[in-house]
Design an enzyme around this catalytic site. Sequence first.
Site, PDB file in Angstrom:
ATOM      1  N   ASP A 291       0.725  -1.693  -0.064  1.00  0.00           N
ATOM      2  CA  ASP A 291       0.096   0.233  -0.106  1.00  0.00           C
ATOM      3  C   ASP A 291       1.255   1.078   0.158  1.00  0.00           C
ATOM      4  O   ASP A 291       2.040   1.435   0.644  1.00  0.00           O
ATOM      5  CB  ASP A 291      -1.006  -0.083   1.307  1.00  0.00           C
ATOM      6  CG  ASP A 291      -0.331  -0.142   2.645  1.00  0.00           C
ATOM      7  OD1 ASP A 291       1.371  -1.103   2.850  1.00  0.00           O
ATOM      8  OD2 ASP A 291      -0.607   0.578   3.703  1.00  0.00           O
ATOM      9  N   GLU A 292       0.462   2.315  -0.416  1.00  0.00           N
ATOM     10  CA  GLU A 292       1.108   3.454  -0.689  1.00  0.00           C
ATOM     11  C   GLU A 292       2.687   3.605  -0.425  1.00  0.00           C
ATOM     12  O   GLU A 292       3.376   4.490  -0.062  1.00  0.00           O
ATOM     13  CB  GLU A 292       0.429   4.772   0.631  1.00  0.00           C
ATOM     14  CG  GLU A 292      -0.662   4.340   1.473  1.00  0.00           C
ATOM     15  CD  GLU A 292      -1.242   4.511   2.904  1.00  0.00           C
ATOM     16  OE1 GLU A 292      -2.278   5.310   2.984  1.00  0.00           O
ATOM     17  OE2 GLU A 292      -0.772   4.138   3.746  1.00  0.00           O
ATOM     18  N   ALA A 293       2.654   3.097  -1.771  1.00  0.00           N
ATOM     19  CA  ALA A 293       3.915   2.900  -2.506  1.00  0.00           C
ATOM     20  C   ALA A 293       4.755   4.634  -2.259  1.00  0.00           C
ATOM     21  O   ALA A 293       4.475   4.455  -4.486  1.00  0.00           O
ATOM     22  CB  ALA A 293       4.427   1.879  -2.921  1.00  0.00           C
TER      23      ALA A 293
END
Length: 475
Positions: A291-293
């Site tokens: 997530d959220e890279a």
Amino acid sequence: MTWTLTPDARIATAPGSAAAARTGEILAALLRPATGYPLPVAPYDPAAAPAGIALLLDAAGAEAGELGAEGYRLDVTAAGVTVRAAQPAGLSRGIQTLRQLLPAEIESAQRVDAAWTVPGGSVTDRPRYEYRGMSLDLARHYFTPAEARRFVDHLARYKYNVLHLHLTDDQGWRIEIDGRPELTAIGASTQVGGGPGGFWTQDDLRAVTAYAAERHITVVPEIDMPGHTNAAIVAYPELGCDDRKYEPYTGIEVGFSSLCVESEATYAFLDEVIGQIAALTPGPYLHIGGDEALTLSAERYKVFMDRAQTIVEKHGKRVMAWHQLAGAAPVPGAVLEYWNQGKEDADIVAAAARAGAKVVLAPADHTYLDMAYAAGERLGLKWAGTVDVKQSYTWEPATHLPGLPEESVLGVEAALWGETLTSVADAEYLVFPRLLSVAETAWSPREAKDWPSFEARITEQHPRWDRAGIGYAKR
Ligand code: TNX
């Protein structure tokens, strides 16, 4: 007609089943403190006098098919209580129903005088979804193994079968890895707000996993990557690149860190970490975050996730990841965990599911236990809005995401992120009662869900929680 638990009661368990015997012991340990009764546990003997409570694995044929892996049948007559199942996990679920049918005083840690009666009748019960989880974020706020076991008990009580452990994030690395001492010497020493952090040894994780397994709860370990890796990169700077300097982090922003996609050092590290975590946890899934890279282009993200998934499979586990993996290339059999609010990203998740991925639903605006109940609350975030108890209960997994085939929904998960927590008491305030909303959504048939009935049944739990010493929000 009722049955009464009396001082001479015994617990008879399916002959030859160590798992049934263990469930008998767990039940005895739940009932002994308040009753003060000895409640010996022994193999069921049809020639002996009725024991009082029997836990049997004699469901067969059509009934076994109907009960499945976790279903049970509970019969209460004046002569005794029988829980029957086809598999040991069903007995584990059935004893929790028996516990709920006893008076609330059964929760007391001290002996109380009460009439230990249970209403007569029969119940056949089985779960709607095969995956019913809760995640615990050890990274933002460190929880000890003993505290995690307390949550396992909460999950067992409400018939969950997965404990998802978020073991690593920007603010802390919480699990010992052989050959990588700086992860725990440096990476573990921070948490949100600047507290001391902490970590579990490999034996700690083994022990919590075994404690959960005895309750037929599978641990799904998560090593979040390529983002949410600040703590790992502070410990081993060669894991980072992009000319970013990494310092210990105790704030609550997300999305700023990434393992170096182009460096072989990254994949050597992943192979060690994933290999060791896979060996420590017998469950089928290994969660790799994803997530959220936010610092990576879609191309670099895909390069990374392709290699990370290959490493998970090499170590014999099924890939689980947050639903952003749907935007790259999930391997066949991957499980995507949907976490956004509203219907955001429904299109990519539905497309991945149509291509064969399974989906666990953890929609933030319903099942995120770290969202504040209401405006003005001390605890909880509000990025997905506030989530009161009704909001946590009233949603339908099968139709939640437009275009998602119903049969791709593996189950449902509650998530407890730790940014605003400082203690178990804080955590329980957020968890209770909303843990029950998610439990009922995951377990009960769609047509059995009913908000007014649920609201009343929550209030009925209060005296149990009071006696058990469980914190909760009066909502
Ligand atoms: C989003 S859910 C995150 C977490 C935060 C959480 C707080 C997800 C995959 N990422 O890193 O802790 O929101 O609610």
